[in-house]
Design a protein around this motif. Structure first.
Motif, PDB file in Angstrom:
ATOM      1  N   GLY A  89       0.739  -1.203   0.047  1.00 56.49           N
ATOM      2  CA  GLY A  89      -0.113  -0.015  -0.095  1.00 56.49           C
ATOM      3  C   GLY A  89       0.756   1.451   0.040  1.00 56.49           C
ATOM      4  N   GLY A  90       2.039   1.356   0.688  1.00 51.92           N
ATOM      5  CA  GLY A  90       3.046   2.186   0.632  1.00 51.92           C
ATOM      6  C   GLY A  90       2.789   3.162   2.128  1.00 51.92           C
ATOM      7  N   ILE A  91       3.488   4.486   2.046  1.00 51.20           N
ATOM      8  CA  ILE A  91       3.638   5.138   2.974  1.00 51.20           C
ATOM      9  C   ILE A  91       2.874   6.270   3.134  1.00 51.20           C
ATOM     10  CG2 ILE A  91       5.807   3.967   3.459  1.00 51.20           C
ATOM     11  CD1 ILE A  91       7.297   6.523   2.866  1.00 51.20           C
ATOM     12  N   HIS A  92       2.160   6.482   2.266  1.00 50.66           N
ATOM     13  CA  HIS A  92       1.440   8.009   2.060  1.00 50.66           C
ATOM     14  C   HIS A  92       0.394   8.283   2.687  1.00 50.66           C
ATOM     15  CE1 HIS A  92       4.023   6.333  -1.146  1.00 50.66           C
ATOM     16  NE2 HIS A  92       4.967   7.047  -0.598  1.00 50.66           N
ATOM     17  N   TRP A  93      -0.457   7.386   3.178  1.00 49.87           N
ATOM     18  CA  TRP A  93      -1.824   7.421   3.609  1.00 49.87           C
ATOM     19  C   TRP A  93      -1.895   8.388   5.050  1.00 49.87           C
ATOM     20  CZ3 TRP A  93      -5.477   6.551   0.199  1.00 49.87           C
ATOM     21  CH2 TRP A  93      -5.217   5.466  -0.844  1.00 49.87           C
ATOM     22  N   ARG A  94      -2.850   9.362   4.730  1.00 46.12           N
ATOM     23  CA  ARG A  94      -3.222  10.421   6.133  1.00 46.12           C
ATOM     24  C   ARG A  94      -4.386  10.024   6.427  1.00 46.12           C
ATOM     25  NH1 ARG A  94      -4.689  15.353   6.059  1.00 46.12           N
ATOM     26  NH2 ARG A  94      -4.325  15.433   3.667  1.00 46.12           N
ATOM     27  N   ALA A 101     -21.552   4.525  12.561  1.00 41.09           N
ATOM     28  CA  ALA A 101     -22.992   4.499  12.178  1.00 41.09           C
ATOM     29  C   ALA A 101     -23.277   2.830  12.380  1.00 41.09           C
ATOM     30  CB  ALA A 101     -23.338   4.929  10.664  1.00 41.09           C
ATOM     31  N   ALA A 102     -24.305   2.652  13.104  1.00 38.32           N
ATOM     32  CA  ALA A 102     -24.899   1.149  13.293  1.00 38.32           C
ATOM     33  C   ALA A 102     -23.924   0.492  13.792  1.00 38.32           C
ATOM     34  CB  ALA A 102     -25.748   0.701  12.134  1.00 38.32           C
ATOM     35  N   GLY A 103     -23.075   0.542  14.556  1.00 37.31           N
ATOM     36  CA  GLY A 103     -21.915  -0.303  15.135  1.00 37.31           C
ATOM     37  C   GLY A 103     -20.784  -0.412  14.179  1.00 37.31           C
ATOM     38  N   THR A 104     -20.699   0.349  13.239  1.00 36.24           N
ATOM     39  CA  THR A 104     -19.281   0.252  12.408  1.00 36.24           C
ATOM     40  C   THR A 104     -18.759   1.882  12.343  1.00 36.24           C
ATOM     41  OG1 THR A 104     -20.294  -1.253  10.919  1.00 36.24           O
ATOM     42  CG2 THR A 104     -18.542   0.174   9.999  1.00 36.24           C
ATOM     43  N   ILE A 105     -17.384   1.959  12.482  1.00 35.01           N
ATOM     44  CA  ILE A 105     -16.790   3.435  12.435  1.00 35.01           C
ATOM     45  C   ILE A 105     -16.136   3.297  11.056  1.00 35.01           C
ATOM     46  CG2 ILE A 105     -14.914   4.715  13.445  1.00 35.01           C
ATOM     47  CD1 ILE A 105     -17.218   4.282  15.360  1.00 35.01           C
ATOM     48  N   TYR A 106     -16.412   4.402  10.314  1.00 34.86           N
ATOM     49  CA  TYR A 106     -15.795   4.384   8.827  1.00 34.86           C
ATOM     50  C   TYR A 106     -14.735   5.390   9.032  1.00 34.86           C
ATOM     51  CZ  TYR A 106     -19.808   1.965   7.735  1.00 34.86           C
ATOM     52  OH  TYR A 106     -20.986   1.200   7.211  1.00 34.86           O
ATOM     53  N   VAL A 107     -13.550   4.855   8.692  1.00 32.50           N
ATOM     54  CA  VAL A 107     -12.240   5.574   8.930  1.00 32.50           C
ATOM     55  C   VAL A 107     -11.753   5.995   7.544  1.00 32.50           C
ATOM     56  CG1 VAL A 107     -10.006   5.680  10.038  1.00 32.50           C
ATOM     57  CG2 VAL A 107     -11.878   4.412  10.909  1.00 32.50           C
ATOM     58  N   THR A 108     -11.492   7.323   7.315  1.00 28.05           N
ATOM     59  CA  THR A 108     -11.028   7.631   5.971  1.00 28.05           C
ATOM     60  C   THR A 108      -9.710   8.080   5.937  1.00 28.05           C
ATOM     61  OG1 THR A 108     -13.414   8.038   5.197  1.00 28.05           O
ATOM     62  CG2 THR A 108     -11.660   9.217   4.090  1.00 28.05           C
ATOM     63  N   TYR A 109      -8.650   7.821   4.973  1.00 27.98           N
ATOM     64  CA  TYR A 109      -7.428   8.263   4.698  1.00 27.98           C
ATOM     65  C   TYR A 109      -7.246   8.932   3.266  1.00 27.98           C
ATOM     66  CZ  TYR A 109      -6.877   4.673   8.468  1.00 27.98           C
ATOM     67  OH  TYR A 109      -7.117   4.203   9.613  1.00 27.98           O
ATOM     68  N   HIS A 110      -6.437   9.859   3.125  1.00 33.45           N
ATOM     69  CA  HIS A 110      -6.114  10.556   1.798  1.00 33.45           C
ATOM     70  C   HIS A 110      -4.597  10.345   1.424  1.00 33.45           C
ATOM     71  CE1 HIS A 110      -4.477  13.898  -0.492  1.00 33.45           C
ATOM     72  NE2 HIS A 110      -5.853  13.708  -1.066  1.00 33.45           N
ATOM     73  N   ASP A 111      -4.517   9.841   0.403  1.00 27.78           N
ATOM     74  CA  ASP A 111      -3.309   9.583  -0.246  1.00 27.78           C
ATOM     75  C   ASP A 111      -2.382  11.042  -0.616  1.00 27.78           C
ATOM     76  OD1 ASP A 111      -0.875   9.051  -1.863  1.00 27.78           O
ATOM     77  OD2 ASP A 111      -1.832   7.074  -2.505  1.00 27.78           O
TER      78      ASP A 111
END
Length: 242
Positions: A89-94, A101-111
């Motif tokens: 995947g590399g080293i560039h995701w922030r 929502a409904a028992g799930t956490i949505y975590v977003t990363y930017h390249d």
């Protein structure tokens, strides 16, 4: 900086990707199935690990190409999707956001290297929401505005642009410390007058040559094709200024 013109073209596809309040870091998906991973092979229980830290660890494992641990954190489907997009995947995701929502956490990363985002859906840290041991709790993955794969010429152009505006932060990302130091010793900022005039490959390196239309000097940047294909940063590893 204007970068235009090219007398010879040699393109090497780059696959990279990961950075965050964590800094992390492309090709074919390996044959890895989460179902083949047992709780014992994954390690101690992560059932109580908060979802954001869990997602961070998954992105780091993918970033370094660790298929075993990626398959521990994610389901088989998530693991396949990640490595189909980039391996490693590399080293560039922030990490840029997290919401539940409904028992799930949505975590977003930017390249930060190529653009595009990755979102992981991780089951919240509750016994009834996670499998035994807490593993395979990342159940959703999606990419938006898929990251661009820089080739060697584009990578070199990015370095010269960063030097042109005196941006040492991005210079030190694109180049090794030695190259960054050498460029800043030539000038704190390279200026806007560099024009790419040639590109050629030799022994695993792409050499990109620029001419400064203001003073006639030339700069040759050497890009490691192997490092670029493996998703490394700092792949501009040599320069010649004349």
């Amino acid at each position: 900086m204007k970068i235009k013109g090219l007398s010879k073209a040699v393109g090497m596809a780059a696959a990279l990707a990961v950075a965050a309040p964590l800094v992390l870091g492309g090709s074919a998906a390996p044959a890895v199935a989460a179902s083949a991973q047992t709780t014992a092979s994954c390690g101690a229980s992560v059932a109580r690990l908060d979802a954001v830290t869990y997602a961070d660890r998954l992105v780091r494992a993918w970033g370094r190409g660790d298929t075993r641990m990626t398959a521990c954190y994610g389901t088989a489907e998530v693991t396949r999707a990640l490595f189909a997009q980039a391996s490693p995947g590399g080293i560039h995701w922030r990490r840029v956001s997290a919401e539940g929502a409904a028992g799930t956490i949505y975590v977003t990363y930017h390249d930060d290297a190529r653009g595009g985002t990755l979102t992981l859906g991780v089951a919240n840290a509750a016994p009834e929401l996670r499998p035994p041991g807490g593993w395979h709790a990342a159940r959703v993955v999606s990419f938006a505005n898929e990251p661009r794969a820089w080739n060697a010429v584009q990578w070199s152009d990015n370095l010269v642009r960063a030097w042109g505006r005196g941006d040492t932060k991005w210079m030190s990302y694109y180049a090794t410390p030695a190259v960054t130091k050498a460029l800043t010793q030539i000038s704190a900022s390279g200026g806007p007058s560099w024009r790419r005039i040639a590109t050629e490959g030799a022994a695993g390196t792409t050499y990109v040559t620029y001419r400064n239309d203001a003073n006639g000097h030339q700069l040759v940047v050497g890009i490691s094709n192997v490092g670029l294909s493996q998703g490394d940063a700092h792949v501009a590893y040599r320069i010649q200024y004349r």
